[in-house]
Design a protein around this motif. Sequence first.
Motif, PDB file in Angstrom:
ATOM      1  N   UNK A   1     -21.904  25.034  53.191  1.00 39.10           N
ATOM      2  CA  UNK A   1     -21.682  23.376  53.558  1.00 39.10           C
ATOM      3  C   UNK A   1     -20.813  23.626  54.840  1.00 39.10           C
ATOM      4  N   UNK A   2     -20.408  24.583  55.544  1.00 35.28           N
ATOM      5  CA  UNK A   2     -19.677  24.597  56.835  1.00 35.28           C
ATOM      6  C   UNK A   2     -20.487  24.413  57.875  1.00 35.28           C
ATOM      7  N   UNK A   3     -20.642  23.433  58.533  1.00 33.13           N
ATOM      8  CA  UNK A   3     -21.460  23.004  59.649  1.00 33.13           C
ATOM      9  C   UNK A   3     -21.069  23.907  60.890  1.00 33.13           C
ATOM     10  N   UNK A   4     -19.970  24.100  61.087  1.00 37.62           N
ATOM     11  CA  UNK A   4     -19.310  24.801  62.388  1.00 37.62           C
ATOM     12  C   UNK A   4     -19.775  26.266  62.120  1.00 37.62           C
ATOM     13  N   UNK A   5     -19.763  26.821  60.981  1.00 36.72           N
ATOM     14  CA  UNK A   5     -20.079  28.278  60.618  1.00 36.72           C
ATOM     15  C   UNK A   5     -21.611  28.449  60.671  1.00 36.72           C
ATOM     16  N   UNK A   6     -22.421  27.575  60.256  1.00 37.06           N
ATOM     17  CA  UNK A   6     -23.956  27.621  60.485  1.00 37.06           C
ATOM     18  C   UNK A   6     -24.152  27.472  61.926  1.00 37.06           C
ATOM     19  N   UNK A   7     -23.553  26.569  62.692  1.00 38.77           N
ATOM     20  CA  UNK A   7     -23.799  26.526  64.092  1.00 38.77           C
ATOM     21  C   UNK A   7     -23.479  27.652  65.066  1.00 38.77           C
ATOM     22  N   UNK A   8     -22.334  28.374  64.563  1.00 44.49           N
ATOM     23  CA  UNK A   8     -22.116  29.576  65.253  1.00 44.49           C
ATOM     24  C   UNK A   8     -22.920  30.947  64.906  1.00 44.49           C
ATOM     25  N   UNK A   9     -23.694  30.632  63.787  1.00 45.64           N
ATOM     26  CA  UNK A   9     -24.410  32.052  63.339  1.00 45.64           C
ATOM     27  C   UNK A   9     -25.821  32.040  63.495  1.00 45.64           C
ATOM     28  N   UNK A  10     -26.293  30.774  62.798  1.00 45.95           N
ATOM     29  CA  UNK A  10     -27.869  30.907  62.637  1.00 45.95           C
ATOM     30  C   UNK A  10     -28.632  30.450  63.867  1.00 45.95           C
TER      31      UNK A  10
ATOM     32  N   UNK B   1      -1.734   8.499  53.402  1.00 45.15           N
ATOM     33  CA  UNK B   1      -2.455   9.370  52.727  1.00 45.15           C
ATOM     34  C   UNK B   1      -2.298  10.837  53.743  1.00 45.15           C
ATOM     35  N   UNK B   2      -1.857  11.792  52.601  1.00 43.69           N
ATOM     36  CA  UNK B   2      -1.496  13.090  53.125  1.00 43.69           C
ATOM     37  C   UNK B   2      -2.501  14.126  52.303  1.00 43.69           C
ATOM     38  N   UNK B   3      -3.240  14.774  53.285  1.00 46.91           N
ATOM     39  CA  UNK B   3      -4.261  15.490  52.680  1.00 46.91           C
ATOM     40  C   UNK B   3      -4.226  16.993  53.239  1.00 46.91           C
ATOM     41  N   UNK B   4      -4.428  18.052  52.313  1.00 47.80           N
ATOM     42  CA  UNK B   4      -4.290  19.180  52.711  1.00 47.80           C
ATOM     43  C   UNK B   4      -5.588  19.964  52.079  1.00 47.80           C
ATOM     44  N   UNK B   5      -6.538  20.252  53.217  1.00 47.62           N
ATOM     45  CA  UNK B   5      -7.778  20.876  53.057  1.00 47.62           C
ATOM     46  C   UNK B   5      -8.672  20.077  51.991  1.00 47.62           C
ATOM     47  N   UNK B   6      -8.981  18.693  52.438  1.00 44.94           N
ATOM     48  CA  UNK B   6      -9.657  18.052  51.460  1.00 44.94           C
ATOM     49  C   UNK B   6     -11.072  18.341  51.374  1.00 44.94           C
ATOM     50  N   UNK B   7     -11.559  19.224  52.410  1.00 48.10           N
ATOM     51  CA  UNK B   7     -13.117  19.373  51.991  1.00 48.10           C
ATOM     52  C   UNK B   7     -13.742  20.713  51.187  1.00 48.10           C
ATOM     53  N   UNK B   8     -12.425  21.458  50.920  1.00 49.65           N
ATOM     54  CA  UNK B   8     -12.650  22.661  50.209  1.00 49.65           C
ATOM     55  C   UNK B   8     -13.523  22.280  49.134  1.00 49.65           C
ATOM     56  N   UNK B   9     -14.564  23.179  48.805  1.00 44.32           N
ATOM     57  CA  UNK B   9     -15.402  23.028  47.661  1.00 44.32           C
ATOM     58  C   UNK B   9     -16.128  22.000  47.674  1.00 44.32           C
ATOM     59  N   UNK B  10     -16.262  20.978  48.678  1.00 43.62           N
ATOM     60  CA  UNK B  10     -17.382  19.969  48.741  1.00 43.62           C
ATOM     61  C   UNK B  10     -18.483  20.524  49.483  1.00 43.62           C
ATOM     62  N   UNK B  11     -19.904  19.729  48.837  1.00 44.18           N
ATOM     63  CA  UNK B  11     -20.999  20.169  49.763  1.00 44.18           C
ATOM     64  C   UNK B  11     -20.978  18.996  50.676  1.00 44.18           C
ATOM     65  N   UNK B  12     -22.101  19.288  51.714  1.00 45.57           N
ATOM     66  CA  UNK B  12     -22.304  18.230  52.902  1.00 45.57           C
ATOM     67  C   UNK B  12     -22.369  16.919  52.647  1.00 45.57           C
ATOM     68  N   UNK B  13     -23.007  16.362  51.630  1.00 50.43           N
ATOM     69  CA  UNK B  13     -23.276  14.998  51.202  1.00 50.43           C
ATOM     70  C   UNK B  13     -21.773  14.568  50.695  1.00 50.43           C
TER      71      UNK B  13
END
Length: 632
Positions: A182-191, A431-443
């Motif tokens: 679900x990590x767009x940057x990871x996909x952009x750098x690799x695939x 609102x204070x958020x620490x890594x809010x996207x962890x375990x979230x899929x793209x949608x």
Amino acid sequence: MLTISNIAKAYAGRTLFEDLTLQVNAGDRLGLVGPNGAGKSTLFKIILREEEADDGQISFQRGFTVGFLPQESAPVGEETVLEVATGQMHHEDGRGGMGDSSDTPKAKRILKGLAFRESDFDRPARELSGGWVMRAHLARLLVQEPDLLMLDEPTNHLDLETLLWFQEYLQEYSGGIMLISHDREFLNQLVTGIVEIRNQRLWNYTGNYDNFLAQRAALQQQQSAAYKNQQKEIARLQEFADRFRAKASKASQAQSKLKQIERMEKIDAPEAEAATVNFSFPQPESSGQRAITLRSVEFSYGTHRVYENLDYQAERGDRTVLVGPNGAGKSTLLKLLAGVLQPQAGERDLGLRTKVGYFAQYRGEMLKSGRTVLEEAFDTPRLMKETDVRSLLGCFLFRGDDVFKKVDVLSGGEKSRLALVKILLDPPNLLLMDEPTTHLDMSSIDALVGALKSYTGTLVFISHDVYFIRALATRVVHVHAGRLIAYSGGYDYFLEKTKSSSARAALTAALTNSSPVQLPKVVKPAPAPVAPVVNGNTKERRQEAAEARRQIADLRRRVGTLEREIATLEARQVNLTTEMEKPETYAKGGAVMQLNRELMAVQDELSTKTAEWESAASKISVLEETANGVPA
């Protein structure tokens, strides 16, 4: 290397996919994407012979090797970390099955890259958390170097610096790669190719994830146009047939038109876009211009000094991302702002009407055991319609009977999504958020971005998701060695100013040679006046009340003037920041320095005016007690 031919799979009468065909060649780097439940992990299991397809065939080239990393690693026995990494068996007498393997030096290098210390190598792997066991299994795959690496959400348990190391390692990997992420940057750098499972079919695209989005949008536009044209043609033919089928002289022509419709290869209607946040969120009460201030703060963990004489201020409407190396103190700063940690010296000062919400990395603490998902979502001071609550739960993948699941049985990702729903249904104004996207899929990430874009409060967050940062941050604060340096612009402005090598590497860089905009000076407001002592004399009390009302009138006029001046300064700050974000600004000699100086002056004046406004508002509050104590 791998041929997938006409694969079909159904569960309980529901077709997951059918007629899937794919050729994977040596050196291919493919990202497998698709909505939740489309069958990505199931396809992996079929390729690995862990599940049987209902139809079709999987074939491998002779001698071809596959390595697989699942989302959750298998349990380990008595093997040490190094034995897991080298693939050695562990005997009951404690002896390694292969002695000192020839792979040991390579395994040690890879383990260090994955952030293991040398002292960890001989530890029993069972003593480690699930995330570290996963890293040990990942090390084993990299040591073995299979012809095809199959990775299912490999970045879930990696911190940012380890993720960067892993990304660079895979960029040099000689074999093929298929990954779900679900990590767009990871996909952009690799695939170099994207394979999408959608609508029970498989679609191939060339390039990285951004290329895929552009190609898919173009294809959907073409399909939409072709579908509309075909529907117009069908309507025209049907109208002719309906009009003339009863007329003897035209009946054969009418029948011919109907057969023409039957012979058409029908174009599917374009699919609706994935669900995103589609209702108006309750917005928080507006805070004062200054949402929160830290003044001369000191904080240490034991003998390790994190901050000394730290000043920080967040103003209403800021959308700030904290970046910097691991261990620099980003999470500590967020906890100091949240009040989770208390300064050992200095002050934490909330602005007027500021209500703080802290979204921690460990979400389970925000939920109550024994409740259902729906009950937790409704546990908010605000009165919400059930349709709105269910709509938001649906955006975060709680659909149908999922809303009746108990909190106790939710996965880590599900708890994270539910905690987000609760915050969005009753958002604080800071609102204070620490890594809010962890375990979230793209949608779910898209749904969160949509929600936070409409959020009117102040946001300070930490994230390693570059897409998420770019979508939301209008200000960047770099944290390193106890120092904070502010960049009054979005993430791309920060990259330009720091000449960073990559969007992701900049998140952990020390940036010792940057020339940033400094944080605005934090001004300590004047202490509120002490209410005058009122004696028993009624006449004196009346005189004091009258004087208080006169002072209140003067102060209210001053507050009105300050609010207009603050609004003008805020508008100027936005204009200056916008100018500094324009690429053409850097082509003008000396323009950036002039804008930078002007922006610093505006920020200093804004800070001073805000402090004066808050002091005046505080004085009004105290004087009103005196003025209201005696009738006019």
